[in-house]
Design an enzyme around this catalytic site. Structure first.
Site, PDB file in Angstrom:
ATOM      1  CG  ASP A 104       1.112  -1.053  -5.683  1.00  0.00           C
ATOM      2  OD1 ASP A 104       1.383  -0.917  -4.471  1.00  0.00           O
ATOM      3  OD2 ASP A 104       1.935  -1.475  -6.515  1.00  0.00           O
ATOM      4  CG  ASP A 123       2.265   0.887  -0.462  1.00  0.00           C
ATOM      5  OD1 ASP A 123       3.040   0.752   0.499  1.00  0.00           O
ATOM      6  OD2 ASP A 123       2.444   0.345  -1.561  1.00  0.00           O
TER       7      ASP A 123
END
Length: 1317
Positions: A1024, A548
């Site tokens: 995350d 990400d």
């Protein structure tokens, strides 16, 4: 990453997502282009059971207000008359649509709705199924509804009914669970059977159980019946002790939690009551800093406005405070102490971000939502007390429903190990068959001499004639029994101890990873976490990393940088001055206090000057509404902390600390405050904004929070002059299409068109520099529009069915014809060490793919800054709007760059002579391995790489030019089909870098599955946030970042850490070590047991093929459990082939894991040949030495036992690369312990080998045999290793020699980096 995206799926989401799995293109009536002039039509939602009923012709299902389904051609003509524009590929549902008010002809109202919905690959079925499993019971599923809003209390909803302050009536009717929780697996009664049942899921345990059972039969009692059970019982006992200790800790934690006390309303007053006794319907009072005992609907607080501040760290890991509200109707109830009413709420579910309920109080129906419930495990902060009624208790609370453990993953090396175990089983069967066949032949040849020959005498001959006969079952049965007896004798060919050894080694490896100080994040205080102990060695074979961007590569700490207001760009010249600390003096209203922000904010002086002007022109009005939207359109809570004055003349200062669930919102509100629009108070009904020293009280009439369908947020505000406005902010993809007149002025000559054009240019400019952008707009609402919206909003707010979907439909009434105010640009800085980490990973042969929800320009800019993209790369951009266009773009790209299909390439793994080789990861030479990570080994290219017109006319070879694929989520909707996946796979795997923009969470999982399903390469996903969970769970290894977006990713991961840069050390150092250790551990265990078994096999060939052993039963059992187990574990935990500095300095050393150098089929066969030779030496050296002597069988067994233990330990010592004190203790101590154990066994009078070692060990021939066995057995291995390392050294060996000979980089003229973390 969008902080507003929910982690868990609401029922409406599940209904919509389940439609998305249809294998054909379908169109559903949904979310019509609504405005004040349009009638209303809602979409059709169905659950899995009713899905088929809504599919028309397998492809289309349209919902109209008159409930008549039009023919397909009629629908097409109707839709063609409109000016609505729809786009596909929403970031959450693989569909994106823009809603716009339709143009009316005459006075006929438009009543229609359409949303294109694409079909998705079956590879995403896992994610969708996991989402559906979150619905605990059928009552929570979404039912098929008509197009109109239905009764919110329909019987199909099956709501939970809670009688406030009447727990007896509540629980007697519905039998809700109590508040006692239980996280333990076992009880005192169920521990033994349940634990054994779980352990025997391993087939190896069943195998050894069968062996032990066979040994209990009299004809097959090769070992003592008790002795044969020892290995299995030992393994079961150790595992049971470990499981029992872990469960005892859970029991202790449960008792502590259940026996906590809380204030519960009893007999008219609040009294202490244990948590486990609390039940649904009871009224509970909680004081500041106390933990919430169960899920409660807030009735009142010590704040007169009914506000409560909670910290959800125990629930989702977020440390920032969140706000919950008590309804104003119930605040008076709490103050009077009279608690009555009835609550209808949804059934228990795992969605911690959504709550749907209504409360009936004084003949009024009050809607309740997520902001009105406080969940178990949260802590009350900054307020004296709250009072609430329990709706969910115990195991039905959202916290407990989310406490299930993630599915365990299996190591790739362990799956390979099972293949070799199968080969060992074949060897075992062959040896047993040889023994049984030989015995049959021997019995036939000596059938007339069975009374006098040893091993098979039918009559007992002793000192006295007793007439006792041996059990002789005939030749066929004796052959069968011989086969089974051989299986018992050779049973350790399948190493049962390997399983527990691997568990202990992985546990030790995890300890050292957790304690690694180089992977400790001092900024957040987070240590490395090992949440899975099964896949440590997989870290050394990672081929693809899927990352990400926001919060993973970047800090997710937003800072306001630029603004476009009324078509003008601000922020080029930012200044930080004393007045920009926003010390706003207001002596009249604040009693001589000053307010300032806790952090410094950079401001543009030109924009500041514009805001000081009077509200006279359009530009000033636009700037006013722009910053008013930033201050009002959010869910941020201002927290005031008063600090004393530094001198008597100074006033007290109030420091403002904004608490919000989204870092973006906090940054925008802080920026608005810096420009004079300070949010100082927020309640359920109003907000208070200080505008350049003047307080303005704004009434909040409604709030539509951000969701991933609309991708925007809006708030309806009533001003002091009774004017009503809607203030909206959102992503440009969803905002630009709902602006006023965006389709009318095609030439762009009007002022709004020019402003829009300038704003779009600014957005592109902001994104190209890596900034995150939002569009700001507003709209005045007249009485008719407001009344229509309010009616639908109140209906939707009180609905228990599809509340979120109906709120979106209500929002579409006012989120259209907006006036563009401007755009914002927020900077999300890269984390420290990210560029260096990515560069090292790429040099290690690891491909890094970035999957983000940000704009393409933003992602490209971040990719360049983090060295993911380089200037020499050719960017292949795929932005298709249809399946045909995407197919054309993919085919053209493959043809342009000469990319062949996967069938014609040799990219995948090749099995050559038993060795796994990767042609795209060539083996390094001596010069290659000595190129450090900061060396200049990057390829250089000539020619005009940026001249795309000339470049497109040439066919460029992939081997000459590095490629970077950039693709958006809209294209992935069409590409993730079975017929286009192969095209994407061919192109993506030929590129050095892949950058996916505007992708949804399920699309991230689909990209990971694309690689997993088509290659044997190991994948790692790192993220995350909640939208990374599906990707993390799909990958072979999942890593969570302890960031700003909670702990959803951490809880779903296998490993967790504080910074992305730690991934470099995790893979290149610990991954390499773990793979090398475990690979050698498995091969060594196979060798250790096989050499022992083969020694017994050679002996049986000389005993008439009988099931006779020269070793005592205890020696056979202790061999793999005690004599040789400890050195294996110690070496598996502590051995290091290279230092961490070398591994970090030469990242290409990591490619040894890609080539499977530590464990492969070729090494297995070489090991078996070496084992065969060592077993022959081990047996025949004593055999020929004592051939003509009178030595007894037990003395020979004694010699073989000592010799084999010394041999395997010296063999292990030859392969140890790093000697430490504990290694010496384990290796040589194991030999000493073996000798002592044999002395102890030979000292027992009842044993047949009594006193053997005392007589035999005093002979020099005994020790000379052991010495000769060790030398002759290991000599070929030593010579082969020596020759191979001299003439064909591996990369590891070259690096080891550089370390040993102190050929440090400085001596080579290189300057190593100081930071090796």
């Amino acid at each position: 990453m969008t902080s507003g995206e929910p982690l868990l799926l609401s029922p409406s989401y599940l209904a919509e997502s389940s439609k998305a799995e249809a294998p054909q293109v379908s169109k559903l009536g949904s979310f019509g282009c609504l405005c004040s002039s349009t009638s209303f039509s809602s979409s059709t939602y169905e659950d899995c059971e009713s899905r088929s009923s809504s599919i028309l012709d397998g492809r289309e299902a349209v919902s109209f207000s008159d409930k008549n389904v039009l023919p397909r051609h009629r629908r097409a003509s109707l839709l063609s008359q409109t000016t609505c524009e729809f786009q596909s590929a929403d970031t959450q549902f693989f569909q994106r649509f823009s809603v716009e008010c339709p143009q009316r002809e005459g006075n006929e109202p438009a009543s229609w709705g359409m949303m294109e919905l694409q079909h998705f690959p079956s590879s995403l079925g896992i994610s969708m199924l996991s989402a559906e499993k979150e619905r605990p019971n059928k009552s929570q599923q979404v039912r098929h509804k008509s197009a109109q809003f239905e009764d919110p209390f329909s019987s199909e909803c099956d709501p939970r009914v809670i009688y406030v302050n009447d727990p007896r009536r509540t629980n007697s009717k519905y039998e809700f669970t109590g508040n006692e929780i239980r996280t333990s697996k076992y009880t005192l009664i169920t521990f033994l059977p349940k634990n054994l049942f779980i352990q025997f899921h391993r087939l190896a345990y069943l195998y050894f159980l069968a062996i032990a059972a066979l040994n209990q039969l009299p004809p097959l009692a090769v070992f003592g019946r008790t002795v044969s059970l020892f290995p299995l019982l030992f393994v079961l006992f150790v595992t049971a002790i470990k499981d029992g200790y872990e469960d005892w800790r859970r029991h202790r934690s449960d008792r502590k939690e259940n026996n906590r006390e809380a204030l519960v309303l009893q007999f008219g007053e609040f009294r202490m009551k244990k948590w486990k006794m609390i039940c649904a319907g009871e009224v509970v009072k909680v004081h500041s800093d106390e933990t919430i005992p169960c899920d409660m609907v807030l009735l009142g607080t010590s704040d007169p406005n009914g506000i409560a501040y909670i910290q959800t760290m125990n629930l989702d890991g977020e440390s920032n405070l969140k706000t919950r509200y008590a309804r104003q109707e119930t605040v008076l109830m709490a103050s009077e102490g009279s608690f009555t009413g009835l609550i209808r709420c949804e059934q228990p579910n795992r969605n911690i971000y959504e709550f749907t309920a209504n409360m009936e109080f004084n003949e009024h129906r009050i809607p309740l939502g997520q902001s009105n419930i406080i969940l178990r495990g949260c802590q009350l902060k900054n307020i004296d007390w709250i009072i609430g009624v329990v709706v969910y208790a115990g195991q039905e609370t959202k916290a407990m429903l989310n406490s299930t453990a993630s599915q365990s993953k299996r190591s790739r090396l362990e799956s390979y190990m099972n293949r070799e175990t199968l080969w060992l089983s074949v060897f075992l069967f062959v040896m047993c068959a040889v023994v049984a066949t030989g015995m049959g032949i021997w019995l036939i040849d000596h059938k007339d001499q069975l009374d006098v020959l040893p091993y098979y005498r039918r009559r007992y001959f002793g000192g006295q004639e007793t007439g006792e006969d041996y059990k002789f079952y005939g030749i066929p049965m004796e052959i069968f029994f011989s086969f089974l007896s051989s299986v018992i004798i050779f049973q350790i060919m399948i190493p049962i101890s390997l399983y527990i050894t691997m568990e202990l080694v992985r546990l030790g490896q995890s300890y050292f990873m957790i304690e690694d100080r180089w992977m400790y994040d001092s900024s957040s205080g987070s240590r490395f976490q090992c949440r899975s102990l099964n896949i440590n060695e997989d870290l050394g074979q990672i081929r693809y990393v899927f990352s990400d961007k926001t919060g993973t590569l970047t800090e997710n700490k937003m800072e306001f940088q630029r603004a476009s207001v009324y078509g003008k760009d601000y922020g080029n010249s930012l200044h930080v001055a004393s007045d920009t600390l926003q010390e706003i003096s207001d002596a009249e209203s604040l009693g001589g206090q000053n307010r300032k922000l806790k952090s410094e904010i950079n401001v543009d002086l030109n924009l500041k000057a514009l805001l000081r002007k009077g509200l006279v022109d359009k530009e000033r009005l636009a700037a006013h509404e722009f910053f008013l939207t930033l201050a009002a359109c959010n869910t941020v809570i201002p927290m005031m902390t008063t600090s004393s004055a530094s001198s008597a003349q100074d006033h007290e200062t109030e420091a403002i600390n904004y608490q919000g669930e989204s870092p973006d919102e906090q940054a925008l509100v802080t920026a608005a405050s810096a420009y004079g629009y300070t949010l100082i108070e927020r309640t359920t009904g109003h907000i208070l904004v200080d505008i350049n020293g003047e307080k303005t009280r704004l009434h909040v009439l409604g709030l539509h929070e951000f969701d991933s369908v609309r991708k925007r947020m809006s708030v309806v505000i009533k001003f002091p002059d009774n004017a009503v406005k809607v203030l909206v902010k959102g992503a440009d993809s969803s905002m630009l299409s709902i602006l006023e007149g965006h389709s009318e002025d095609k030439l762009g000559n009007s002022v709004p068109a020019k402003i829009r054009h300038a704003t779009e240019n600014h957005l592109t400019s902001y994104s190209s520099t890596g900034l995150r952008t939002l569009v700001i707009a507003s709209r005045d609402l007249n009485d008719t529009e407001f009344s229509e919206w309010q009616e639908k909003y109140e209906e939707a707010s009180t609905s228990l069915i599809d509340r979120s979907a109906k709120l979106r439909q209500a929002a579409s009434l006012i989120e259209c014809n907006l006036n563009l105010l401007g755009a914002t640009a927020i900077e999300d800085k890269l984390q420290d060490g990210v560029p260096e980490a990515i560069e090292s990973l790429r040099q290690a042969g690891i491909k890094v793919w970035v999957l983000t929800g940000d704009k393409q320009e933003t992602a490209i800019s971040i990719g360049l800054s983090c060295r993911l993209l380089t200037q020499c790369m050719h960017q292949v951009i795929i932005n298709g709007t249809s399946e045909g266009e995407c197919r054309r773009l993919l085919v053209d790209a493959k043809a342009r760059y000469g990319i062949k299909s996967a069938e014609n390439r040799t990219e995948s793994m090749i099995v050559n002579k038993g060795t796994y080789e990767f042609p795209d990861a060539p083996k390094l030479t001596t010069s290659d391995v000595l190129v450090p990570e900061n060396g200049s080994d990057a390829p250089t290219f000539s020619g005009a790489a940026n001249d795309m017109s000339e470049f497109c006319r040439e066919e460029v070879s992939v081997s000459d030019t590095p490629l970077a694929l950039i693709i958006d989520g809209n294209s992935l909707v069409y590409i993730l089909e079975k017929d286009l996946e192969s095209e994407l796979f061919d192109l993506a795997t030929s590129c050095e870098v892949v950058l996916c923009c505007r992708v949804a969470p399920l699309q991230k999982a689909g990209i990971v599955d694309l690689i997993k399903s088509r290659t044997n390469d190991m994948t790692l996903a790192i993220g995350d946030g909640a939208n990374d969970v599906s990707m993390i769970q799909m990958a072979d290894v999942g890593v969570g970042i302890c960031g700003q977006e909670g702990r959803q990713a951490v809880m779903a991961s296998d490993f967790a850490m504080g910074q992305f840069r730690f991934l470099k050390r995790l893979l290149l150092v610990h991954g390499h070590w773990n793979y090398q250790r475990v690979g050698y551990l498995v091969l060594y265990n196979f060798y250790r047991n096989a050499v022992f078994v083969l020694m017994l096999f050679w002996y049986i060939l000389y005993t008439g093929f009988s099931a006779t052993s020269a070793l005592t039963d205890w020696s056979s059992v202790f061999y793999s459990v005690i004599y040789t187990s400890v050195p294996t574990i110690v070496v598996g935990i502590l051995d290091k082939d290279l230092s961490h500095k070398t591994l970090l300095y030469y990242p290409k050393l990591y490619e040894s894991g890609h080539r499977h150098e530590s464990y492969n089929l070729q090494l297995f066969w070489i090991m078996m040949v070496d084992t065969l030779w060592q077993s022959l030496v081990l047996f025949y050296v004593p055999f020929f030495t004592y051939r003509n002597s009178s030595i007894d069988i037990w003395s020979m067994g004694n010699l073989w036992t000592i010799a084999v233990v010394i041999l395997v330990n010296v063999h292990l010592a030859m392969d140890i690369r790093r000697w430490v004190f504990i290694t010496h203790v384990a290796i040589w101590g194991s030999i000493i312990i073996t000798f002592l154990c044999m002395v102890l066994i030979d000292s027992i009078p009842n044993f047949p080998n009594y006193g053997t070692i005392y007589n035999f060990a005093s002979s020099r021939t005994y020790w000379m045999n052991i010495f000769l066995i060790t030398i002759l057995a290991l000599l070929p291995r030593f010579l082969c290793k020596l020759i191979h390392q001299i003439f064909w050294p591996s990369d590891i060996q070259i690096a080891r020699e550089a370390e040993i000979l102190r050929k440090q980089p400085k001596q080579l003229g290189l300057n190593p980096k100081n930071d090796i973390s």
